[in-house]
Design an enzyme around this catalytic site. Structure first.
Site, mmCIF file in Angstrom:
data_model
loop_
_atom_site.group_PDB
_atom_site.id
_atom_site.type_symbol
_atom_site.label_atom_id
_atom_site.label_comp_id
_atom_site.label_asym_id
_atom_site.label_seq_id
_atom_site.Cartn_x
_atom_site.Cartn_y
_atom_site.Cartn_z
ATOM 1 C CD GLU A 323 30.020 27.233 35.488
ATOM 2 O OE1 GLU A 323 29.570 28.250 34.932
ATOM 3 O OE2 GLU A 323 29.817 27.004 36.701
ATOM 4 C CG HIS A 421 26.120 29.626 43.336
ATOM 5 N ND1 HIS A 421 26.812 30.657 42.750
ATOM 6 C CD2 HIS A 421 26.110 28.624 42.426
ATOM 7 C CE1 HIS A 421 27.195 30.299 41.535
ATOM 8 N NE2 HIS A 421 26.768 29.066 41.317
#
Lengths: 454, 454
Positions: A323, A421
């Protein structure tokens, strides 16, 4: 008239009965998740024993093997892999960066954005042009930008209540900043991290180069680093910025979607997908993004099986691969579904973190969304009060072309971009109860989809 | 008929106008809290520079002085103290405890419950009777319990969705366990910590002795410690437990509620309170319990003042003293309100942690609750979807007798008991955005209460 009345009465009794049955089943689902849930311990293993798992990495392969094994151990009716070729980008040695202001060098935290090219072994040093938007950049004379590093410093808007909306309003800088800067002759692009928090972690993520434009290196800088750079530029517009990064795009690698299945007893050809993505960024354990969604999806099938709820339709837990930097797994899944003439009536994705549940976004026709209305009172007691038109999920997105109704699990969004992230997207930031409530919420929706169709 | 129509039309236009004005004001309130909020930095000071602040302690006095100063610096119309005498319980030297199983001694984490007596310098060592409930204990022969330590080990029910409900179902053990044990001749009471988490922190809290029953020492044991004790007892029912605690109740001390006020421009005699409690348990920084509620309450007044919203009614931020072990501040506030013939139309308390907002509980008549209905669509876009009959707050509770409508701020409850009454209730566990959204939610409600009355 009497017949009509009798008929209405029996329909009404049947409906009331269904509501009661559903209400009992939903309650059992939540109790099982909260008292005997497995998702938290699975997440501990995935994050602490396997860890980062960017597409093409050893971690990603381990995650494929391990989730397959977990689902096999749960005794699901079928567990299988789907081959998919994925991009293979590697960071290489840790980046270096500093602000050079007169004689003073100040190190700042940066990290190459996924897909970026390297700087070369000597790094890049240049003057800096700070901008807040593409229109501001485009209005500049190329003479001013040529040979410079463009610094994209528009923060996420803190006044947006849903942080994903704020993210959506800033992420163009990360995705396309390098291209926009290169069009004017810049030699690098530095992008303010996508977070509301003032921290020292570069928040990375994917970027794309447009064809026909020079490929210049691009990196995320921490928000504290961005604030310092902006302040330093205000004092000395002629300072320089140095950065070196060593990333590389290798040939595509072979990887897999991992699929576990409970076979439907009445309509086995109608499929309901529940999933998350197995890959994570290389700096992160990927606890919220998206280890949570993976373990919750496996947990949905475990709960149904443990409670002896035999689904009418076929339920699949899908761990999508890639993804983060390609969506190849999601595309491949839909391509195979089409090729195999599979009928996917609904797909549910959890890719917004393992936080306390608020609801589901729905991608479908108004008529399909209305079918969900009778379920709202069943779900509201569990905090699922935001159910309506919204987003589905990146991985299940390609299924929309097959007419599948998409459901995006919506947990509370407030803390997601604190971790997103970065190296702090780790197991310790996940609340066991919040994770388990998410799994139960997904299981309850899947149960209702299975019982009543769409 | 035409007149009626015109009248209805103008009422309807006026209503629509009010809704629009309100909607704009609510949006401005949230934007101010999220973009320029002060609550998070105030909380940092209160927790990190002042820290624990149990009633009667130096920390409590510092917190009184500091919050007064903060509100004065904000230029509120009036800032004042209300004297109140408070209980003064001190823990003394750190507790010791171990399980003695044959020759093996295993140390376990305990902490005296607030209000408990000490063990004496030699401590208490005795055999252990484990029970899950008072009925189970009462069914036992006093011979079996006499001279023993009673171990109350009923966990919070993990299947309750709202954790306060689970807390309510277990906290009798902490509040009254010592008394129930003493009635049967026990020499001590050890109580499983009130949390869903498996951790190594004793979660303390208040307890009460009944008159006419011997005062026996009582302590909280961590959940991991409780699990170990229970397992050890299953293996060896004859093991002994040792604990020593050095706590003491000193004479009542002088303390204060701290009150800041914005004077009403139209109905200054109608008062709206927004508050939290300033005291915390001695082991905790009191970030969620209840530093959050205090700084949010000050922030409510700051937001209104900063935005130039001149309240019609008088708005008071109240830092109540002594919620944790006496409620003297809350009682004193209501007593003074009654004595001074003050008309308190509404009171809002935040004492459920600085978590993401979900709604408000209301204590009032059905007619009063209905007055709030038109505000629901204004608040729902901010995640406030659970507004209805519920709890108010301990400190504002005594105002109910004056006819004040009470509102309890309801943040998400999932993580509250991870930290509650322990050394991990610290600043780092608070999300800035969640805290600020809470302050904005309270400010929005106070704004609507002020504009429209009740």
């Amino acid at each position: 008239m009497k017949k009509l009345f009798t008929a209405l009465l029996s329909v009404s009794i049947a409906c009331a009965h269904a509501q009661t049955t559903d209400s009992v089943a939903v309650r059992r689902i939540y109790s099982e998740a909260l008292a005997n849930g497995k998702s938290y311990e699975w997440l501990r293993y995935l994050t602490k024993q396997i860890g980062p798992r960017l597409s093409g990495s050893e971690g990603a392969q381990k995650a494929v093997d391990w989730t397959k094994q977990v689902m096999e151990q749960q005794g699901f009716d079928r567990v299988f892999l789907q081959d998919v070729m994925v991009p293979h980008w590697v960071r290489g040695a840790k980046e270096e960066a500093f602000i050079k202001n007169g004689n003073q060098k100040t190190t700042v935290p940066i990290a190459a954005l996924g897909g970026s090219v390297a700087t070369g072994p000597k790094g890049v040093e240049a003057g800096v042009i700070e901008v807040k938007s593409f229109p501001e950049l485009r209005a500049m004379s190329p003479d001013k930008v040529k040979g410079k590093i463009v610094f994209f410093n528009r923060p996420m808007d803190p006044t947006k209540i849903n942080t994903f909306e704020a993210y959506g309003g800033a992420v163009d800088q990360r995705a396309n900043g390098a291209t926009e800067a290169a069009k004017l002759g810049a030699v690098g692009a530095i992008v303010r991290s996508m977070t509301n928090v003032h921290d020292d972690y570069p928040h990375v993520g994917g970027m794309r180069y447009a064809t026909g434009v020079p490929l210049i290196p691009t990196a995320a800088i921490s928000t504290n680093g961005a604030d310092l750079l902006s302040k330093s530029l205000a004092e000395n517009p002629n300072l320089t910025f140095y950065f070196k990064q060593n990333c590389e795009t290798l040939p595509d690698a072979k990887s897999y979607n991992v699929v576990g299945e409970l076979k439907g007893s009445e309509k086995p050809d109608e499929i309901i997908v529940v999933g998350g993505h197995l890959d994570s960024w290389d700096l992160a354990e990927g606890a919220h993004d998206d280890g949570a969604g993976c373990v919750q999806s496996i947990e949905v099938l475990r709960i149904l099986k443990t409670l002896g709820i035999k689904p009418k339709r076929t339920i699949r837990a899908v761990m999508f691969m890639n993804e983060e930097n390609g969506l190849r797994g999601g595309v491949q899944y839909a391509d195979l579904a089409k090729k195999n003439n599979e009928k996917h009536i609904a797909a549910v994705e959890s890719d917004n973190g393992g936080f306390t549940p608020r609801g589901f976004g729905i991608v479908g026709t108004p008529a399909q969304r209305e079918k969900v209305n009778p379920w709202k009172p069943l779900l509201a007691p569990y905090g699922l009060t935001e159910i309506g038109a919204g987003s589905g999920g990146a991985d299940i997105g390609p299924l929309a072309q097959l007419g599948t109704v998409l459901f995006g699990f919506k947990p509370d969004s407030q803390r997601y971009f604190d971790y997103h992230h970065t190296m702090v997207d780790r197991f310790e930031t996940v609340s066991q109860r919040e994770l388990e409530l998410g799994a139960a919420s997904m299981a309850a929706l899947v149960y209702l989809l299975d019982q009543h169709g769409l």
